[in-house]
Each structure stands twice: as structure tokens, then as C-alpha cells.
Enzyme design. Structure first.
Site, PDB file in Angstrom:
ATOM      1  CG  HIS A 362      45.267 -24.119 -10.960  1.00 19.08           C
ATOM      2  ND1 HIS A 362      44.652 -24.012 -12.184  1.00 19.08           N
ATOM      3  CD2 HIS A 362      44.400 -24.801 -10.149  1.00 19.08           C
ATOM      4  CE1 HIS A 362      43.441 -24.588 -12.121  1.00 19.08           C
ATOM      5  NE2 HIS A 362      43.281 -25.089 -10.906  1.00 19.08           N
ATOM      6  CG  ASP A 421      41.541 -24.243  -7.452  1.00 19.21           C
ATOM      7  OD1 ASP A 421      42.611 -23.693  -7.135  1.00 19.21           O
ATOM      8  OD2 ASP A 421      41.016 -24.104  -8.574  1.00 19.21           O
ATOM      9  CD  GLU A 422      39.916 -26.911 -11.072  1.00 15.86           C
ATOM     10  OE1 GLU A 422      38.832 -27.059 -11.663  1.00 15.86           O
ATOM     11  OE2 GLU A 422      40.826 -26.159 -11.519  1.00 15.86           O
ATOM     12  CB  VAL A 423      45.339 -30.507  -5.478  1.00 15.60           C
ATOM     13  CG1 VAL A 423      46.659 -31.253  -5.253  1.00 15.60           C
ATOM     14  CG2 VAL A 423      45.505 -29.019  -5.191  1.00 15.60           C
ATOM     15  CD  GLU A 472      38.429 -27.259  -5.129  1.00 12.44           C
ATOM     16  OE1 GLU A 472      38.346 -27.399  -6.347  1.00 12.44           O
ATOM     17  OE2 GLU A 472      38.350 -26.137  -4.573  1.00 12.44           O
TER      18      GLU A 472
END
Length: 628
Positions: A362, A421-423, A472
Site C-alpha cells: 500500500h 497487510d496485503e503484501v 497479517e
């Protein structure tokens, strides 16, 4: 003809049967006049005489109670005539024009259409709006009350046991909130005495927000507030502001059901709304308006997701190209003074600002100003772990907010959110220079992720902050994380909170399926039913579950629709995080929620109708805010 004679006979028989009934608003015709009527008009009069009364139900329908036929595209009067002429029809919805069975009322439910039903008796008038009891949102921990209505003098005075500029400013704000209308006379309650123990405590996670409030039933005593800190005083004044009501008939202010004795404190210390200013820029005044509205429900944190892949709207003094090249436009940026202004505005109202700088994912917007911190010009994130330039930039950027010391800096809150998050690590493995570095270090992709997270946390800890991260990081690293790390649960059906607290880690709850505000089909009732400590032992709930909140991601939200997306549903989250655990009955909360939404509207907050099927929709039709 025989049919005409039969119709005339039916009508005359009906007239005879009703000769002793109360007169109706119909034209009286003689036998000769009836005999002269055209057949169609005569049949219509017979059907109308049998129909008697149409009952009207706004925003209602009877599902699966249809009969053949419809009146789609017709007027309401035409639909009534069609229904009267259709066998088995007892009503219709409008404007869809679907005809309904005669017994459909038993299945009536909320809908986006209106319902018209045939009945044998006149429709009773609607009940007056149901007002809330107690008239306080969120529901206090404990209270007693009486049955006396006592008048309030709009010129009453505030007095505090300790001098405080913050309290003086609060008294001015609340005076305007208490008395928005000009009154025609005074009242017997004319003074608020405040006993406060500490007026200098810095606002932080564990600040004491408790208070007690006493409102007497006559003028022989004084309204009394007792609190440990100014933040408790603010909460007491918010409660008092909901109890003082303007009586339009007498043109006076009053408190009903006095005397009141309230002892109150939050169940959870951290009660947030997330504000996303990267997907859409939110101007400073919009944020201040949001802060004002949060205080009405005792929400005490803005989790400010200030930057993301889409834009970087902050002018960093240390790395100015981040904002200059990463923002949407030159005008969609925050200066350092803007940040300070928002933080101070919030502090004076008991609201903390927790900054989130999401990384290593992000973060694509960082690359426009400082491309060296990104893997390649075409593969921008996660940030480049193989160069110290990345971590040097993070250290300087964080220091812009923190000042480098605990409790210091422009954003003095000791909680600092690093995202995590969301890596997607494919940019690392597909970039030769980073892949070679990973090989030299002996790192897998997941180990590289761990290296990055731990190095970012070390920077944050060195500046005196406790790290908050999305769940995460717990999924990947678990107890390898520093014990001060706070895990924020967000994935649906997640058990992270149970797992992390079982290992002694603190958590926040903001599960996407139920507490994500952009999910417009999630109702306030669903949000209200959430129990943050479900499956967590009481001892861990009391010490390790810090709270949570509603997350206002900004993909479809800007100044034009922020308030009505947040409110009134955030109020359900607010009560769940403030009020006693046993307070779970949605039906008991429903009239109180409606009244609180009306209060928000009266205070200029664009809270959407409570009964919306889809949040932030406009009201479906004219009507009272208490009934929408």
C-alpha cells in the site's frame, strides 16, 4: 337486463343493511337515480361500498402474498379500482403495482415500496414517535432516575474545582450545544458544579474517561459532575446535552425523569473510526466536522489512514517530494500545520489521532517522489527491502509525526499504525537486484517480509511508539513479534483476536464483514450484535482487548457522502464498545437509535435514515426522522 337488475338489487340491499350505520362521505342517490346509472358505474359503486377502508403503510410490503394481475404504471386511485375488481385482492404495493392477498398483513415487513390494504374499519392514527429511554447514547454503565420534569435556565453557569483553559473552552462549546433555541423564560436548574482531579493529563490510550453526573429534581441543588480528568468531564457534558431538551410548547428547556444519578465509563479504552484520506482527500474542515460528530457518541479515536497507494497527501518536511509528487493535486495535501491543527482540535474534545503509515505494501505513491525506495518503475510495491534508503525515509517520515520521543511530536499519541497487510512479495522475487539480495541474505520471500516488518517496528519503537499492525503480521510471525505489538483483526471469520490474546498480545477488533462502514448492505443491527470478546476469556478481554471500531475506507467516500456513510451505523459500534456487555437487545435499542439519529440531524450531522436497506441512501419519502 338481468345483470343490471341484479346489480341494482344488490346495491339496494347493501343500502338497507347499512341504514343504521354512521354516515359515510358518499353522495346519497334515490332508487330512480340508481336505476338510471350506467352498468359500469353501478358495479363500481357496489364494489366501493363493500371495500370500506384503505389502510396505508409507508415503506412496507407483504412478500410472497401476491395474486394474479397488477396495476403497474397506474395511479393510486386506478390501482384501488383494479384491486376492487380483482377476485381475492386485498391490496397492492406502490409504485410497483403488485396485487396482494386479503390476509397479507400478517407477513408485512419493511420495504422500499408503500403498501395499501383493504380493511373493514378505519385505520387508527399512527402512534406518536417512540422516544428513547434512557435518552442517552451510548447507554451508560449504571443510572437511576425519577419521574419529575425540571426546568433549566439557559443562562446557567459552569464552575470547576480547578482552573483549566481546556474546560473554559469546553463550557463555551457545550453552552451552544445545550441551548440551540431562544427560550422565553428561565428555569430552576441554573448551575453546573464540576469536581475534577487532573486538568493537565496528556490524552493517551489509558486516560481515565469516567464520570458521575447528578441532576436534581428541583432548584435546591446543583447539577454536579465528578471526574478524574477533563476527558471524563467532556463525556459527562455530552450526556447532559442529551438530557436537556427544548419544549417548543412552553418555549423553555427542561430535563425529564429527574432526579438522574449516572455513573459511567467506557467498557473499552480504544473506540475508533478509520478515516482514509488517500483514496479521496478529506479537507481539514471535513475532518473537524467528523471529530465533532464522534464526540456525540463518545467515539474517542480517529485512526487516520493518511496515505496509501493512490495518493500521498502529506507534505513531509523531511521528504517534501512525497507530497509534492505523490498527491492527487497541489491543493489536495496537508501541511504540517494542518496536521497540528487537526490533532489539537481533536485533543480539546477528547479524541485521539492515531496515524497509520501502511508499509511495505500500500505504498506505491511513495515512488513518484523517491523512486529508489520502490522495486522498479513498473513494479512499485512492496517497498524495496534491499536498500537503506527505504528505512532512512521511513525514519524521517515517522519522525515528522512523532518528534522522535514518546508522547512528543505533532501527533503525540503513543500508538502508531504500520499496516503490514496485503503484501504481495512477487515484486521482490521478480526484481533481479532484490532477488539477488534476498539470496545473499538467505531469505525466502516470507523471511524478507519478516525482516522488513521487524526493521520498521524497530524504527517506530526507537521513537517511543507502540506498533499497531493489521492481522497479517500475526498470521506470518506470531510470537516472533515484539510483545508490545497491537494486532488489529479485520479479516472475516478471523480467530486472530482469540489466538493473539491467548499469547498475551493486545488486540483491536474491526472485522470487515460487520464493522466496515463502506459495506453498505451491513445494517446497524448487524453491527450492534457484534461481541468483541466472543470466545475470549474475561480476564484477557478486560486487559488485552483494547477495543476496536468502524473502518471508513475511502474508495467511494469523500466530503460529499462521508457523514451519511459513517452515521448512524457507527453509533451501533460506539454503544458496543462503551456500554455494558449484557446490553445486546436490538429491539430495545431500535427507538433509541432512531432518536439518536434525529439528534445528529438536529446538530447538523448528515446521518442517513436508520431503516435504510442500503446505508447512506436518501430518505425514501416525506416523514418524521423518528420513523425513517
Amino acid at each position: 337486463t338481468k345483470m343490471r337488475a341484479l346489480a341494482l338489487l344488490c346495491l339496494l340491499a347493501a343500502a338497507a343493511a347499512h341504514q343504521h350505520a354512521p354516515p359515510k362521505s358518499k353522495q346519497t342517490l334515490s332508487r330512480e337515480e340508481l336505476a338510471a346509472l350506467p352498468r359500469e358505474q353501478l358495479m363500481k359503486m357496489i364494489l366501493e361500498d363493500q371495500a370500506q377502508y384503505w389502510w396505508y403503510f409507508p415503506s412496507a410490503d407483504c412478500g410472497w402474498d401476491d395474486v394474479p394481475g397488477d396495476c403497474t404504471g397506474k395511479t393510486i386511485d386506478e390501482c384501488k379500482s383494479i384491486c376492487l375488481a380483482t377476485s381475492g385482492c386485498g391490496g397492492f404495493n406502490y409504485p410497483h403495482g403488485i396485487l396482494k392477498k386479503t390476509d397479507c398483513l400478517k407477513n408485512m415487513a419493511y420495504s422500499t415500496v408503500d403498501l395499501y390494504i383493504l380493511q373493514d374499519t378505519p385505520q387508527p392514527p399512527p402512534p406518536p414517535p417512540t422516544y428513547n429511554y434512557p435518552p442517552i447514547w451510548p447507554y451508560p454503565q449504571s443510572f437511576t432516575n425519577g419521574s419529575t420534569t425540571v426546568s433549566v435556565d439557559p443562562n446557567f453557569k459552569f464552575s470547576a474545582s480547578m482552573q483549566s483553559d481546556d474546560l473554559d473552552a469546553a463550557f463555551k462549546r457545550f453552552d451552544a450545544l445545550f441551548f440551540p433555541h431562544r427560550a422565553m423564560g428561565g428555569g430552576v436548574l441554573n448551575n453546573v458544579a464540576i469536581m475534577v482531579q487532573n486538568v493537565t493529563e496528556q490524552l493517551q490510550l489509558y486516560s481515565d474517561e469516567s464520570y458521575s453526573l447528578y441532576i436534581p429534581a428541583d432548584g435546591t441543588a446543583t447539577i454536579t459532575i465528578t471526574a478524574q480528568t477533563v476527558f471524563g468531564v467532556y463525556n459527562a457534558l455530552q450526556t447532559l446535552s442529551q438530557l436537556i431538551v427544548f419544549n417548543f410548547d412552553t418555549q423553555t428547556y427542561q430535563v425529564s425523569l429527574a432526579p438522574w444519578r449516572i455513573t459511567d465509563f467506557p467498557r473499552f479504552k480504544h473506540r475508533e473510526v478509520l478515516l482514509d484520506s488517500s483514496r479521496h482527500f478529506e479537507p481539514v474542515q471535513t475532518i473537524k466536522n467528523l471529530i465533532d460528530s464522534l464526540t456525540y457518541a463518545k467515539i474517542n479515536v480517529i485512526h487516520w489512514h493518511i496515505v496509501d497507494s493512490q495518493s500521498f497527501p502529506f507534505d513531509s518536511p523531511t521528504y517534501p517530494l512525497l507530497g509534492q509528487k505523490g498527491s492527487y493535486s497541489p491543493q489536495e495535501r496537508y501541511s504540517m500545520d494542518d496536521i497540528a491543527d487537526v490533532v489539537e482540535y481533536a485533543r480539546q474534545r477528547g479524541v485521539r489521532i492515531m496515524i497509520e503509515i501502511d508499509n511495505p505494501g500500500h505504498a506505491a505513491s511513495w515512488c513518484a517522489g523517491y523512486p529508489e525506495v520502490c522495486p522498479t518503475p513498473t513494479c512499485l510495491q512492496p517497498l524495496n527491502p534491499a536498500t537503506n534508503a527505504t528505512f532512512d525515509l521511513m525514519d524521517g517520515l515517522f519522525r515528522d509525526f512523532t518528534g522522535g520521543v514518546r508522547g512528543g511530536g505533532v501527533v503525540f499519541d503513543n500508538m502508531f499504525h504500520l499496516g503490514g497487510d496485503e503484501v504481495d512479495t512477487s515484486c521482490w522475487t521478480n526484481t533481479p537486484a532484490i532477488a539477488d539480495w534476498m539470496k545473499q541474505q538467505g531469505f525466502s520471500a516470507d523471511q524478507t517480509y519478516e525482516y522488513f516488518v521487524k526493521r520498521a517496528q524497530a524504527i517506530t519503537h526507537a521513537q517511543g511508539r507502540d506498533v499497531v499492525g493489521w492481522e497479517e503480521i500475526w498470521n506470518h510471525f506470531g510470537t516472533e513479534l515484539d510483545k508490545s505489538t497491537i494486532i488489529q483483526q479485520w479479516l472475516g471469520d478471523s480467530t486472530i483476536a482469540r489466538n493473539a490474546t491467548a499469547h498475551g498480545y493486545r488486540v483491536l477488533i474491526s472485522t470487515a464483514d460487520v464493522w466496515y462502514l463502506p459495506h453498505l448492505l451491513v445494517t446497524w443491527e448487524t453491527m450492534y450484535a457484534v461481541e468483541p470478546c466472543d470466545g475470549i476469556p474475561d480476564a484477557q478481554c478486560d486487559t488485552l482487548v483494547l477495543g476496536g471500531g468502524g473502518e471508513m475506507w475511502g474508495e467511494t467516500v469523500d466530503t460529499s457522502d462521508l457523514a451519511q456513510t459513517v452515521w448512524p451505523r457507527l453509533a451501533a459500534v460506539a454503544e458496543r464498545l462503551w456500554s455494558p456487555r449484557g446490553l445486546t437487545d436490538v429491539n430495545d435499542a431500535r427507538p433509541r437509535m432512531a432518536a439518536f439519529r434525529c439528534l445528529l440531524n438536529r446538530r447538523g450531522i448528515a446521518a442517513a435514515p436508520v431503516k435504510n436497506v442500503q446505508a447512506r441512501s436518501a430518505p425514501p419519502r416525506p416523514g418524521s426522522c423518528y420513523l425513517q
